[in-house]
Enzyme design. Structure first.
Site, PDB file in Angstrom:
ATOM      1  N   GLU A  99       0.550  -1.375  -0.189  1.00 23.86           N
ATOM      2  CA  GLU A  99      -0.113   0.073  -0.120  1.00 23.86           C
ATOM      3  C   GLU A  99       0.735   1.565  -0.074  1.00 23.86           C
ATOM      4  OE1 GLU A  99      -3.628   0.369  -0.222  1.00 23.86           O
ATOM      5  OE2 GLU A  99      -3.483  -1.793  -0.961  1.00 23.86           O
ATOM      6  N   SER A 466     -46.072 -35.011  35.532  1.00 22.15           N
ATOM      7  CA  SER A 466     -45.518 -35.265  36.907  1.00 22.15           C
ATOM      8  C   SER A 466     -43.932 -34.382  37.687  1.00 22.15           C
ATOM      9  CB  SER A 466     -45.236 -36.501  36.789  1.00 22.15           C
ATOM     10  OG  SER A 466     -46.603 -36.921  36.439  1.00 22.15           O
TER      11      SER A 466
END
Length: 817
Positions: A99, A466
């Site tokens: 870059e 239950s």
């Protein structure tokens, strides 16, 4: 006359010349004014470059398990911020080479780079290509952080001004740090650290030179160099960066050749974490974090430590998925999920449906031929061929069968064969909680998060059946009842049933067994006994206890509630059972243990108990004393009694299938009307586990699919792994309980209650009338008389005795630890 005319012409010409000059000067002045106005407008709102000295971009909140395993992240932008000194040199050099190789020489603007870009732009403009900007890294920071991406001359001028200001304000290293953390690199990655993890599954310091070069190839256009969709372009660009690194003498010729020879190997897709078994847990933690920190949780860069135990979480996922698949297999093959012409491009059709990501070995496959018991298939992904297991062929034949062209899921088996697979329609949940603290150790909210993100552990309100009964028995034990108290198991009915009929509860077996102890009634899950017991205790008392234990809120005190007709979630019911395991304390379950902000400051801690002496260091004295977590909702003796009775459920009752897990494992089955839901909630001293199985539309699971058949096997598979990490140990005996052996079982009693103990009746089938209320009245009167005598004895003056020695903290807490 002629001379006069000549003079006049000259005068007129000079006059026009003067006017033209004045106009030109005015135009120049106007242009100057307009340029000044434009410049003032262009630069009046330029950001302050000095702000970047304290700038920190949005970062992901990273989520960790209790042992430090990364399990997920919350983010708007996937970014892991790292300081310049944490970035390896070869990563920095790769980006400089790609870059801005003159970064450390220029003052923000690279004049040579701009000139080269202008020359290239002549060709680019002629060919209709995008113009190059020749931007330096400093200019890119100015654009990315402070400006927009618009392609105008004005923006370029502002960018240049800001770049100069940045160079005057920040050091080169600070500018590079901002750039390498801000830049977008594809794969949902912002910054080099996030990209390293998403592309390669590595931290920055683990990147090789060629991997760093690939990341540096991406700022120009991540989609142009996508490693999966455009592998050749990605490889060429990576190699170009390696060449630039060599040209700038960042790497040697030998290093260049070695790096260039390596293949470009990346992950297929970005991942929140390498550990992928906790999707339901992570999403639930995210929802709770949103409630605490708002939307900032997605950008604040928090560190979040959760309560998750990865080994238990993986065991939970495997156990639940296997249990649901086993249930699904019992109910038959439903047929292929697609059918195609094998002569066409069937792989495209096969790719339209994916196997559950959690089943990583499953493959989409085509049925090539069917001949008797031999079914030949070909996999779509890797073009493997083989035959299905004969048992699977028989299974499919008993269902919808298999035909040539069917698209199915298979899993490799031994001998080059394949096992036939199908995604279950049924769903379920599993929750594991540490009962002493409330820490959620594992949570699976369904068969597959990818197929359905609905969390049945926390969001599914279902009847517990239950599995609610222990609350009824605990309410009774909190009163005048004991584990050997006798309740009549005989027919009973009440007004207020459906369609004006009387409500007549029945036992699962449709039989009645006469007088039974509370222990036996709970072990064998007697419905009628439970209703009679609830009537004697009072449903208001049952509801009050259920709400204090955290089962649910605003419960209606109907007798049907005693059989689990109310609604709750697996998460809440499992947490309620923790009170049985921890000595009677209701703990609030939680998933998030600790949260720190991006600066390392603790902003949330789940355990907020104070401890004045914890930091003093060891001096040989007593250990620091912490108050136990949670509110005491039932007596420790009651908690122990229920634990012992629920251990009997596994040793002698409806949960006997789990007896192979050994002693000191307790639990209760649960089945609702028409087999709509199947439950099992079980525990040891150190872990409580809730399992729920049911269809999302609440239809029946099928005849016989009770908790014992459907949920218990899932519990067994999970606990087999969990007990390796947390071996079962005896339930802690309350120090003030009195123990007596009744019918071969050691029972716990409150002081005084043991004096009325008689041999309990043996189980027997009973179907005649019985004086139920007389039995209860006589026993209650005897217990009250025994307690009165015990209180009189306690009130009498005791002989003088030396003071007892100081007790350890565990003894002070009634033996709970």
């Amino acid at each position: 006359m002629g001379r006069f005319s000549e003079f006049r012409v000259k005068t007129i010409g000079e006059r026009w010349f003067v006017l033209a000059g004045i106009g030109l000067l005015g135009a120049i002045a106007l242009a100057g004014v307009l340029l000044a106005i434009y410049a003032a407008w262009l630069f009046h709102d330029l950001p302050d470059a000095g702000e970047l000295a304290e700038y920190r971009p949005p970062t992901a909140t990273r989520v960790y398990a209790g042992d430090g395993t990364l399990i997920g992240e919350f983010s708007q932008e996937r970014r892991i911020y790292v300081t310049y000194d944490q970035i390896p040199a070869h990563v920095v050099q790769a980006f400089l080479a790609a870059e801005d190789s003159n970064f450390f020489q220029h003052g923000g603007i690279d004049v040579g780079g701009v000139s080269r870009a202008m020359f290239k732009n002549v060709l680019n403009a002629a060919q209709g290509r995008r113009l190059e900007g020749g931007s330096t890294i400093t200019q890119q920071v100015a654009k990315n952080v402070l400006l927009t991406n618009e392609s105008t001359i004005g923006r370029k001028l502002r960018e240049a001004i800001l770049a100069s200001r940045l160079e005057a304000t920040l050091s080169k290293e600070q500018i590079l740090e901002l750039y390498l953390n801000e830049i977008f690199l594809g794969y949902r990655s912002y910054g080099v650290a996030s990209a390293a993890f998403n592309y390669f599954g590595k931290s920055l310091d683990q990147l090789t030179v060629d991997e760093a070069a690939f990341l540096a190839a991406l700022p120009k256009g991540p989609n142009n160099y996508h490693p999966i969709r455009r592998p050749e372009a990605a490889l060429d660009r990576r190699n170009w960066v390696l060449g630039a690194m060599r040209s700038n003498r960042f790497i040697t010729e030998e290093a260049y050749e070695a790096a260039r020879a390596r293949p470009l190997t990346t992950q297929d897709a970005p991942r929140r974490a390498q550990y992928r078994d906790a999707d339901f847990f992570v999403e639930e933690a995210r929802r709770r974090a949103l409630g605490m920190f708002g939307e900032n949780i997605n950008a604040g860069g928090y560190y979040m430590r959760t309560t998750l135990d990865p080994s238990l979480q993986s065991a939970a996922r495997i156990a639940l998925m296997q249990g649901l698949e086993d249930y699904d297999r019992r109910h038959g093959w439903r047929g292929a999920w697609g059918n195609v012409d094998p002569s066409d491009d069937w792989r495209e059709a096969a790719s339209e449906q994916s196997a559950p990501p959690e089943r990583r070995e499953w493959r989409a496959a085509l049925v090539e031929s069917v001949s008797g018991n031999t079914v030949r298939i070909r996999t779509a992904e890797d073009d493997e061929t083989g035959t299905l297991l004969s048992a699977d062929v028989a299974w499919a034949r008993a269902g919808d069968g298999l035909e040539v062209g069917d698209l199915i899921f298979v899993e490799p088996a031994d001998g080059g064969q394949f096992s036939l697979k199908q995604v279950p329609d049924v769903n379920g949940a599993l929750v594991a909680i540490e009962p002493q603290s409330g820490r959620v150790l594992a949570m699976v909210g369904g068969y597959s998060y990818a197929l359905s993100s609905f969390n049945r552990a926390t969001q599914a309100e279902r009847q517990p059946g239950s599995a609610f009964k222990p609350v009824v028995y605990a309410a009774a034990l909190e009163g005048d009842f004991t584990p050997v108290s006798v309740v009549l198991d005989a027919p009973i009915s009440f007004p207020g049933g459906a369609n004006g009929q009387r409500w007549t509860p029945e036992n699962y077996s449709r039989q009645y067994y006469g007088p039974q102890t509370l222990r036996r009634g709970l072990e064998l899950s007697r419905n009628v006994m439970t209703v009679r017991l609830a009537q004697a205790v009072g449903m208001d008392n049952v509801v009050e206890l259920a709400e204090r234990m955290g089962v649910a809120e605003d419960m209606a005190p109907n007798l049907s509630l005693s059989l689990g007709a109310g609604e709750t979630t697996p998460y809440r019911l499992t947490a309620a059972y923790a009170a049985f395991a921890n000595g009677g304390r209701q703990v609030d379950p939680y998933l998030i243990e600790l949260v720190q902000d991006r600066n390392g400051e603790t902003v949330y801690r789940a355990d907020d108990r104070g401890c004045r002496t914890c930091g003093r260091g060891f001096d040989g004295g007593a250990s620091p004393r912490l108050t136990p977590r949670g509110e005491q909702v039932i007596d420790p003796i009651t908690a122990y009694q229920i634990s012992s009775m629920l251990e009997g459920v596994i040793q002698r009752g409806t949960g006997v299938r789990a007896r192979g897990l050994g002693r000191w494992v307790a639990g209760k089955t649960g089945t609702t009307n028409e087999y709509r839901s199947a439950w099992f909630v079980g525990f040891t001293t150190d872990i409580v586990v809730g399992v729920f199985v049911g269809y999302d539309d609440n239809r029946s699971l099928g005849s016989g699919e009770a908790g014992a058949a459907t949920a218990v096997p899932i519990f067994i598979n999970f606990m087999t792994e969990a007990l390796k990490e947390r071996p079962a140990r005896p339930f802690v005996r309350p120090r003030n309980a009195i123990f007596r052996t009744v019918n071969g079982i050691e029972e716990a009693f409150r002081p005084g209650a043991e004096r009325v103990v008689e041999a309990a009746p043996e189980p027997q089938v009973w179907d005649g009338p019985q004086a139920y209320t007389d039995v209860l009245r006589r026993e209650a009167e005897a217990q009250r008389e025994a307690q009165r005598r015990a209180q009189e004895q306690q009130a009498a003056p005791a002989p003088t005795q030396p003071a007892p020695p100081a007790q350890e903290p565990a003894e002070d807490l009634s033996g709970l630890y």
